[in-house]
Structures are given as C-alpha cells and as structure tokens.
Design a protein around this motif. Structure first.
Motif, PDB file in Angstrom:
ATOM      1  N   ALA A   9       8.286 -50.383 -18.467  1.00 25.40           N
ATOM      2  CA  ALA A   9       7.061 -49.265 -19.219  1.00 25.40           C
ATOM      3  C   ALA A   9       7.349 -47.843 -18.719  1.00 25.40           C
ATOM      4  N   LEU A  10       7.623 -47.831 -16.933  1.00 24.76           N
ATOM      5  CA  LEU A  10       7.760 -47.113 -16.052  1.00 24.76           C
ATOM      6  C   LEU A  10       9.335 -46.081 -16.633  1.00 24.76           C
ATOM      7  N   ALA A  11      10.036 -47.546 -16.775  1.00 29.55           N
ATOM      8  CA  ALA A  11      11.987 -47.329 -16.422  1.00 29.55           C
ATOM      9  C   ALA A  11      12.014 -46.265 -17.742  1.00 29.55           C
ATOM     10  N   HIS A  12      10.963 -46.403 -18.717  1.00 26.98           N
ATOM     11  CA  HIS A  12      11.552 -45.994 -19.636  1.00 26.98           C
ATOM     12  C   HIS A  12      10.551 -44.944 -19.852  1.00 26.98           C
ATOM     13  N   ALA A  13       9.335 -44.185 -19.673  1.00 29.80           N
ATOM     14  CA  ALA A  13       8.328 -43.058 -19.100  1.00 29.80           C
ATOM     15  C   ALA A  13       9.794 -42.287 -19.096  1.00 29.80           C
ATOM     16  N   ILE A  14       9.853 -42.421 -17.542  1.00 27.93           N
ATOM     17  CA  ILE A  14      10.293 -41.613 -16.608  1.00 27.93           C
ATOM     18  C   ILE A  14      11.289 -41.190 -17.629  1.00 27.93           C
ATOM     19  N   ARG A  15      12.686 -42.174 -18.035  1.00 25.32           N
ATOM     20  CA  ARG A  15      13.068 -41.456 -18.535  1.00 25.32           C
ATOM     21  C   ARG A  15      13.265 -41.078 -20.156  1.00 25.32           C
ATOM     22  N   CYS A  16      12.499 -40.997 -20.828  1.00 24.73           N
ATOM     23  CA  CYS A  16      12.056 -40.387 -21.738  1.00 24.73           C
ATOM     24  C   CYS A  16      11.383 -38.470 -21.183  1.00 24.73           C
ATOM     25  N   VAL A  17      11.161 -38.529 -20.523  1.00 24.65           N
ATOM     26  CA  VAL A  17      10.523 -37.408 -20.085  1.00 24.65           C
ATOM     27  C   VAL A  17      10.781 -36.669 -18.947  1.00 24.65           C
ATOM     28  N   GLY A  18      11.987 -37.276 -18.859  1.00 25.87           N
ATOM     29  CA  GLY A  18      12.352 -36.678 -17.120  1.00 25.87           C
ATOM     30  C   GLY A  18      13.810 -36.669 -17.049  1.00 25.87           C
ATOM     31  N   VAL A  19      15.465 -35.379 -16.869  1.00 25.25           N
ATOM     32  CA  VAL A  19      16.098 -35.433 -17.067  1.00 25.25           C
ATOM     33  C   VAL A  19      16.850 -35.548 -15.083  1.00 25.25           C
ATOM     34  N   SER A  20      17.637 -35.540 -14.764  1.00 23.02           N
ATOM     35  CA  SER A  20      18.497 -36.321 -13.801  1.00 23.02           C
ATOM     36  C   SER A  20      18.390 -34.562 -13.272  1.00 23.02           C
ATOM     37  N   GLY A  21      17.980 -34.242 -11.839  1.00 24.54           N
ATOM     38  CA  GLY A  21      17.340 -33.316 -10.834  1.00 24.54           C
ATOM     39  C   GLY A  21      16.363 -32.672 -11.415  1.00 24.54           C
ATOM     40  N   GLN A  22      15.451 -33.602 -11.668  1.00 29.33           N
ATOM     41  CA  GLN A  22      14.131 -32.920 -11.551  1.00 29.33           C
ATOM     42  C   GLN A  22      13.009 -33.948 -10.942  1.00 29.33           C
ATOM     43  N   ASN A  23      11.793 -33.319 -11.001  1.00 23.87           N
ATOM     44  CA  ASN A  23      10.794 -34.036 -10.044  1.00 23.87           C
ATOM     45  C   ASN A  23      10.011 -34.677 -10.412  1.00 23.87           C
ATOM     46  N   ILE A  24       9.246 -35.794 -10.229  1.00 22.31           N
ATOM     47  CA  ILE A  24       7.686 -36.681 -10.587  1.00 22.31           C
ATOM     48  C   ILE A  24       6.698 -36.436  -9.809  1.00 22.31           C
ATOM     49  N   VAL A  25       5.980 -36.483  -9.730  1.00 17.51           N
ATOM     50  CA  VAL A  25       5.067 -35.457  -8.679  1.00 17.51           C
ATOM     51  C   VAL A  25       4.013 -36.963  -8.585  1.00 17.51           C
ATOM     52  N   THR A  26       3.676 -37.358  -7.517  1.00 21.33           N
ATOM     53  CA  THR A  26       2.911 -38.947  -7.388  1.00 21.33           C
ATOM     54  C   THR A  26       1.491 -38.205  -6.467  1.00 21.33           C
ATOM     55  N   PHE A  27       0.514 -39.372  -6.133  1.00 24.05           N
ATOM     56  CA  PHE A  27      -0.351 -38.982  -5.201  1.00 24.05           C
ATOM     57  C   PHE A  27      -0.520 -40.467  -3.877  1.00 24.05           C
ATOM     58  N   ALA A  28       0.107 -40.184  -3.143  1.00 27.88           N
ATOM     59  CA  ALA A  28      -0.417 -40.647  -2.172  1.00 27.88           C
ATOM     60  C   ALA A  28      -2.194 -41.150  -1.767  1.00 27.88           C
ATOM     61  N   PRO A  29      -1.972 -42.517  -1.336  1.00 29.60           N
ATOM     62  CA  PRO A  29      -1.621 -43.514  -1.671  1.00 29.60           C
ATOM     63  C   PRO A  29      -0.883 -44.039  -2.858  1.00 29.60           C
TER      64      PRO A  29
END
Lengths: 398, 398
Positions: free
Chosen positions: B109-129
């Motif tokens: 699911a994540l592999a698809h979601a990430i590719r749906c909305v992001g392209v090479s060179g962009q970034n995704i922000v997440t939160f630790a932990p």
C-alpha cells in the motif's frame, strides 16, 4: 499533487484487454459460448487436486500463527530447498536453497531480476515477438527495453540484429522460451550460440551481461519433449518462474527467481532480492502459497488440452494455407495474417465472432496471436467461423 | 554485472532483527521460554476462526479456475466495495469501490501511495519515532525521507519542527497512528492542526501536499476507544491499511490503499495504482486472500491480550520510575531508558535475558521499544528479570 507520468499512462489501453472486453460484450449479445475468444492467456484447466488438498491440509492442521505469520525476508528456506532440489534433478543443475527467492509470480521475479543486474540508464535487450508487459517491467526499474526484430521463419533468435542493439550499457538479455506469443522454444543450438555471443560480448565491454530467462510456460511442452533449460547453457542466468500456468493459479501470485550458482556474485543475488523487495513493497509472496507449491513442486494441472487444441488449430491453419510455426509449448500460436496489416485482419475477424490479437502489440506486425486456453469443443466449433472468414474476406478455398 | 547499490545494502543489518536473532540463539541455550523476547512485532494470537473457515469454504466450494484465476488489474471489485462500505459505516466516509485498491499488505500500500503522489527528487516528511522501513519504502520510489524530531512528552506531532522540513518539494507527510513504536494515537486536536497546516502550506507552495496515513494498528485500540481516523480530517489523504495485525495474517500479505474521494484527482489514483503495479511487479495480492478478507471485513482476532499486557507493563514501568507514555493501541510501548545511551541500556538488559530494542532505530535516541505481542504469563515472569536488571545496574529500589 499526483504523479503526472502515471496519470499519463492511463490513456494507453492494452490491445489484448480491449479485444478481451469486446469478446465479453459480444458474449452478452449472442451468448459467450458463441464468441470464439482467443484473446486472453488465462489458464482454462483447474489446479491439480493435490494443490487444493495441500491448502486445505495446511489450513486445517497447522498452527495459524505459524502458517499465516511473516515468512523470512528471503522467503521460506524449506520451500527454496524444494525448488532447488527439483531443478537440480530435472535439469542437472546444482542450486542450493540460497540461490532461490520466492516471488509474487513471474512479474515479481522479473522485477527483482532486472533490479539485481541493471541500474538506471542501462538497457535490456529482448527479442520480438515479446510479451508487451516487459516494457513497463524494465522501465519501472529505470532501464530501457531494446527489441530485436523477429526471425519470422522459425521465431528463433535473430542474431544479425543483436550487434546493433547490445552495447556497453546493456545489463542483460531477456528471453522467454517457450515463447508468448509464438509458442516456439529456443533450441539447444540457439541457446549455445546466445551463450557464446554473451560471453564474447561481455568480455568486449568488460562486464558480465546477464541472461534473464522468463519461463512461465516451461511445463507446457508438446510432444513429450522437455524444452532446453537456458541456465544450463550460460552461467550468468537468472531464471524467472511462475506457477501460474503449470498449476493454474495465476491469481495467487507465486513464482521464484533461481540464480545460477556459477553466475557472477551468485551468492549475493538472493540477499539483494531481499533488499530490492523493501523498496518496491514486494515483501514476500503469501506464506500459505509458498508452502502449497512446495508440496506440489513436481506436479502440474492436466495440461493435455493445450496440446490437443494446438494440434487441431495448427492442422486447420495449415489446411487453410496460413504460414505458421508449430508451437513447442505454451497455449499460444502465432500465424501470419492474410493481409499485411494484422490489425485490419483481426478487426475483420470480429465480424465472424473471432477474437484474435494483432502481432503489433508483441513487436511483430503482420502476425496474430491465438490463445487456445479454451475448451476443445469450442476450438472445433470455431473452425466454421474461421473458414467462412478467410473464404469471404480473402477468397481462400475451403 | 550486479547492481552495486543493492549489494552495498547487504552490510547494514536491521537492529530489530539482530536482537531477535540474539533471542533465538539465547533461547537455544536456556530454553526460549526463559528469554523475555520483546523484540519483534509479530502477532501472537491466531486469526479469527471465521478467517480459516472462509478460506476452507472458498477452496471447497468455488470453481478453482475462478478462485485462483487472475484478479482484475485494479483488484476484485466486490472486495473493494466491501472495504468501502465498512470504512463508510465506521468512520462516516463516502468511499466507493473505485477509491479502494487491494495491496500486498501495508508495504504494498505504501509503495503505491508514495508513487501516486511523489516523483523522483521530491521529499516526504515523517515524525520520529517512526517505523524504520519507511526509509527504504520512500527511497525505493526515488524520494527522500525527512524526519521531524520527536515530541517526547506525549509523542504527538512536533509542529515546531515542521516548518524547517516541509518545502516546495514536499510531496506528502507520512503518519502512523496508533504509532509503532510509541503506541500513541494522534488526537483529534493533533490531526486538526496537521490538516490546517497542510492546507495552508499547500496553498503557500501552490500544490496539494498529500497525507499518507499508515494504519496497520488501527484495530488494536485500548480502553474501548476508536482512534481518530486521519482521512476524516484532511481531504488529500491516502489511507494505507494491512490486515496483518487485525486478523493476524502478516505472511499472507493483504491490505489496501483507500483514496479519500475528496482528494485532488481522487478518481485517477486507483487506476494509477494499477499502472504503478506493472512497474514494481506487484500485480495484485492473492485472489484467495482478497476474497477471504472481504468475508471477514469487520472481524478481528481476539486482541484483548495486547491490552492486558500493556496494562501490566505500563504499571510495572511506572512502579519502577520509568518515564513512559501510556499507549492508546498497537502492541508496543516506548519508555525512556535509564541512561542516555539506549543502545547501552538494551545491551546491558541482555544479561538479564531481556530483549529490548533501542529507540535510535526509530529516530528517537534515549528510548527503547518493547513489543508485547507475547503471552501474558511470560510478561508476568519477565518482571523479576526487569526488576533485577534496573536494581543491579541502575540502583533502582524495587
């Protein structure tokens, strides 16, 4: 913002799927039994009963926490050992479990194999006619697919075209034997010549060129003949297999990559598959189906119907004067159309409720594919339609 | 030539897996029942009997050609409709089958979601932990993962850090609630503030910033409370789900992406997933398991043991003076270690046969994770070891 390049892909429909959809729609008008649907490569025979029994037994007699639990990153060692043992016994190879990686069908196997040996910017060379999904498989890994033109007289490899396509950026050559759509298997002579070519060319460019061998139809071989096993001919071979066709379980997505133990860096390749899996979201095929194929490792569905159908269709096509190579296996045949434009030929066939797929989509214009994974009774009934079609449209005497 | 960047990844071993392997090895010396193995997030309860019954019934009473046949490119419409209906009923959403895409677990699911909305060179922000596999998931799609530092007082979102991380190249923000490793669920207040932030920031940069919500632990919520559903708070949300934890079937690889119908270009996203699948070799999860989860759509395993364990461990940790946030769900708890270096803390715990995972691997040094998906009896027995450890090493009065 959604990814434009995937959105742009939505317009392009698969020709095979379009023709299949036409068959379904036409079936609603006249009854699907009256549509001679040779469009889709969907197995028409059930899985062997032992496969169902294996699934039932696993579900009934295994602790569900263990049965449905995560399988190891590199997939189930017991099943990998069963695959290795079977390949060794059948083809005289020397695989160990460490050379086998279970995958989600041949698509998963190819996705891993391509990423193991190729990097973004490199190319992979294949031979027409070829399975059209190779293009997204290769491009999805950032490589380019180059297609050698077909050798239409027998659908063996066109070596004359190879030198213009293989260059210093060639990561691998991708073959499919027995072939979708031609049904032809590469001969030992072809595979020997290919191995010699790849060895010499790899030396010339200073790096090993891998052979990726896509073999979902390996078990559907006609005349009792085992088709030559490509990895036996060339050390740097990654064999991609699916149980989809041999066990008639395409929806369960189970197959494997087998790494020739004599390949360059052979012992690293399966662990690399584990790393590749993380980035693509593959993360192992179903645990139940890994166990189940392990228990059915040397079984197949009753595949006899495909050979029966092939013989009937081949004889009928020859009788009608078609130019056609006799398939060695698969459930496909790939005759020459009766006019240069196979798209026009297939369109005209629709008026006779015949669903045929033009060869353009396989990189081989002027030919058409018939997928004969349908009942033999329907094959027989289709001949009247075929005869009427070629007589009325092309003046063939029948 | 094999792909060097994947070969280079082979050296780096997962810390979680190393500690798990130590537990297994130690178990061979002293009996695994005597190792207090809090390392792995593997469900410890069986799937509900209805899941096994659904599989058996499908195998016994469905035509095997249909049951094991290829599922449609966009996965089974009947099952997609069941998922949509369940989410609508539970969370007041308005999904249709067209907004659901079945996947191989949350990883797929994540592999698809990430590719749906992001392209090479962009970034995704997440939160630790954060779950360490996010890094290969995001990098595998050609994007960069940026990690906001933790808000350790309650493990809600650290908004102060966001502005320095989100920029014009941010494709999405990735959250995980309830969270692995903290067990904390984001509150309605947190999600409202996040939605406001993403709306305002998207406007500032002139493009929608998507929210990717990873929710494999959604059904493991404590105190009878349903955790807030992130897509309810923000239109541009792709919800990634897995049945791995709720039905205890992680090895069968079955989950989905749900596209908020009010998201930008919502109707294109599932068809795009079909295209993305071709390039990654994903090509649908198992047909049997798609049907089976459809029949068990509102069921879960008996998850009570996780809450029982959590309460016991939380009370014990508080008694021993640990700083710890009480989990809202999952089967994880994430206390502060008794020395600054959580790696040293966890290493010293091994002498007491306690397998704990240092927080560094989750982007949160100084803390440690306990995965309490183990039997309650073992949890109780572990307290003597824990007390001996903190008393002898850190002088805690017990």
């Amino acid at each position: 913002m959604i990814a434009q390049h995937y959105k742009d892909m939505l317009g392009a429909k698969s020709v095979i799927r379009e023709i299949s959809e036409w068959s379904t729609a036409r079936g609603k008008e006249i009854g699907y039994e009256n549509v001679f649907d040779y469009s889709l490569g969907n197995p028409s025979v059930p899985c062997p009963p032992q496969f169902t029994e294996a699934c039932l037994d696993l579900l009934e007699h295994t602790d569900p926490v263990a049965l449905h639990g995560y399988t190891p990153t590199l997939t189930l060692p017991e099943v990998r050992a069963q695959v290795a043992e079977s390949l060794n016994r059948r083809f005289g190879m020397d695989y160990t479990a460490g050379h086998i990686f279970m995958t989600s069908g041949a698509a998963g196997a190819l996705a891993h194999a391509i990423r193991c040996v190729g990097v973004s910017g490199q190319n992979i060379v294949t031979f027409a006619p070829f399975f059209p999904e190779y293009k997204p498989y290769v491009e999805g890994a950032g490589l380019t697919l180059r297609v050698a033109p077909p050798r239409v007289e027998d659908f063996q490899i066109n070596f004359d075209a190879l030198d213009g396509l293989v260059d210093e950026n060639t990561a691998a050559v991708l073959i499919n034997s027995p072939n979708n759509p031609s049904g032809v298997a590469y001969s030992a002579e072809t595979l020997t010549r290919l191995a010699d070519y790849l060895t010499a060319t790899g030396k010339k460019y200073g790096h090993h060129i891998f052979l990726i061998s896509d073999e979902p139809y390996r078990e559907i071989a006609f005349g009792g003949v085992e088709v030559p096993y490509p990895a036996k001919f060339y050390a740097d071979t990654l064999t991609c297999y699916s149980f989809s066709k041999s066990l008639s379980v395409p929806g369960e997505r189970i197959g494997y990559v087998a790494v020739n133990p004599h390949a360059e860096d052979a012992d690293y390749i399966v662990p690399m598959c584990g790393q590749i899996s993380r980035g693509t979201g593959h993360n192992c095929p179903s645990g139940l189906f890994q166990w189940a194929v392990g228990r059915c490792i040397d079984l197949t569905s009753d595949l006899q119907v495909y050979e029966t159908n092939m013989n009937l269709i081949y004889d009928e096509l020859k009788k009608l004067g078609f130019t056609v190579s006799k398939p060695d296996g698969t459930f496909y045949i790939f005759p020459k159309a009766l006019e240069e434009d196979a798209n026009a030929f297939c369109r005209k066939a629709m008026a006779y409720d015949l669903a045929l797929v033009p060869g353009d989509t396989f990189g081989c214009p002027g030919y058409f594919r018939m997928a004969y994974c349908i009942g033999t009774e329907k094959v027989r009934r289709s001949f009247a339609a075929l005869e009427k079609f070629v007589h009325e449209v092309y003046g063939v005497e029948v």
